[in-house]
Design an enzyme around this catalytic site. Sequence first.
Site, PDB file in Angstrom:
ATOM      1  N   ALA A   8       0.776  -1.021   0.058  1.00  0.00           N
ATOM      2  CA  ALA A   8      -0.025  -0.083   0.204  1.00  0.00           C
ATOM      3  C   ALA A   8       0.712   1.196  -0.084  1.00  0.00           C
ATOM      4  CB  ALA A   8      -0.925  -0.117   1.165  1.00  0.00           C
ATOM      5  N   CYS A   9       0.232   2.346  -0.673  1.00  0.00           N
ATOM      6  CA  CYS A   9       1.125   3.716  -0.732  1.00  0.00           C
ATOM      7  C   CYS A   9       1.391   4.088   0.716  1.00  0.00           C
ATOM      8  CB  CYS A   9       0.098   4.569  -1.328  1.00  0.00           C
ATOM      9  SG  CYS A   9       0.790   6.270  -1.363  1.00  0.00           S
ATOM     10  N   PHE A  10       0.466   3.939   1.695  1.00  0.00           N
ATOM     11  CA  PHE A  10       0.951   4.607   2.921  1.00  0.00           C
ATOM     12  C   PHE A  10       1.728   3.856   3.805  1.00  0.00           C
ATOM     13  CE2 PHE A  10      -2.362   7.740   1.764  1.00  0.00           C
ATOM     14  CZ  PHE A  10      -2.021   8.704   2.415  1.00  0.00           C
TER      15      PHE A  10
ATOM     16  N   LYS B 190       3.088   9.574   8.168  1.00  0.00           N
ATOM     17  CA  LYS B 190       2.526   9.959   6.845  1.00  0.00           C
ATOM     18  C   LYS B 190       1.138  10.478   6.616  1.00  0.00           C
ATOM     19  CE  LYS B 190       2.624   8.455   2.099  1.00  0.00           C
ATOM     20  NZ  LYS B 190       3.180   7.320   0.995  1.00  0.00           N
TER      21      LYS B 190
END
Length: 273
Positions: free
Chosen positions: A151-153, A167
């Site tokens: 996942a991006c996060f 983040k």
Amino acid sequence: RMLESRWRLLQDGPADGAWNMAVDEAIARAVGDGLAPATLRFYTWSAPTVSLGYLQKTPGGVDLAACREQGIAVVRRVTGGRAVLHAAEVTYSLAVPLEGAWRSLSVGESFALFCRGLIAGLALVGVAAEVGEGDTEPAGASKVGSREAGACFLLRGMPAILVGGRKLIGSAQRRWDRSLLQHGSLLLDFDSHLHQAIFPAWSRTDPTAGITCLRSLLGRLPTTGELMSALAAGWGDVFGRPCVTGDLGPEEQRTATALADARYRSAEWTFQR
């Protein structure tokens, strides 16, 4: 000056994932064709939706069966990066023509510049943020996963925007010959259980590791209007030009409608890789 004309500001209400992605691409096309000025857009999502990065191989680290069970739609972005669960967030997008000074910027330089604009806006709601530096290993994820997974996060390097090392905003970019599109998620709130359900690699022991949201930072949630106004004001300060509220043009509307139907609602597009 980096920018010779005004920024057009679009503040859109909630819509489904296919429409949101189609509008972003339609704006980028119009800006590249000289039919629209550089544009900053804010929008929300009518229901929780996962977006896959353009180059991610399906399922991209996403539990698609869990998405079906939870009623979470899946779309594929035209930008790179890893999968994002869009839920309690405000999404920003920006499109600039790749001409003049814009064209000379590297990917890193453009990310850094646009992050400055977002950080200035966050300061106006009382959040002191900074840009992530370098490449970082995913928090709570193993090194076994490929770039297609996860996942991006979970990634906190550039172009992440961090508060206290956690983040808050994740972003992705796409360049064509004549225009640049960047968009990203600003977390208003964070549902760790939903992220654990959707992303198998999400930590079970410390699900909020490396993540923060405006509710945690401020102890309240600004209204969407308040937040969008602050972000636009900070953006205008950084770039030395005000954001002027506008609307999609007729050509952008037509392009977005066509893209939503032919591309972003298409399983062939979404699951092509």
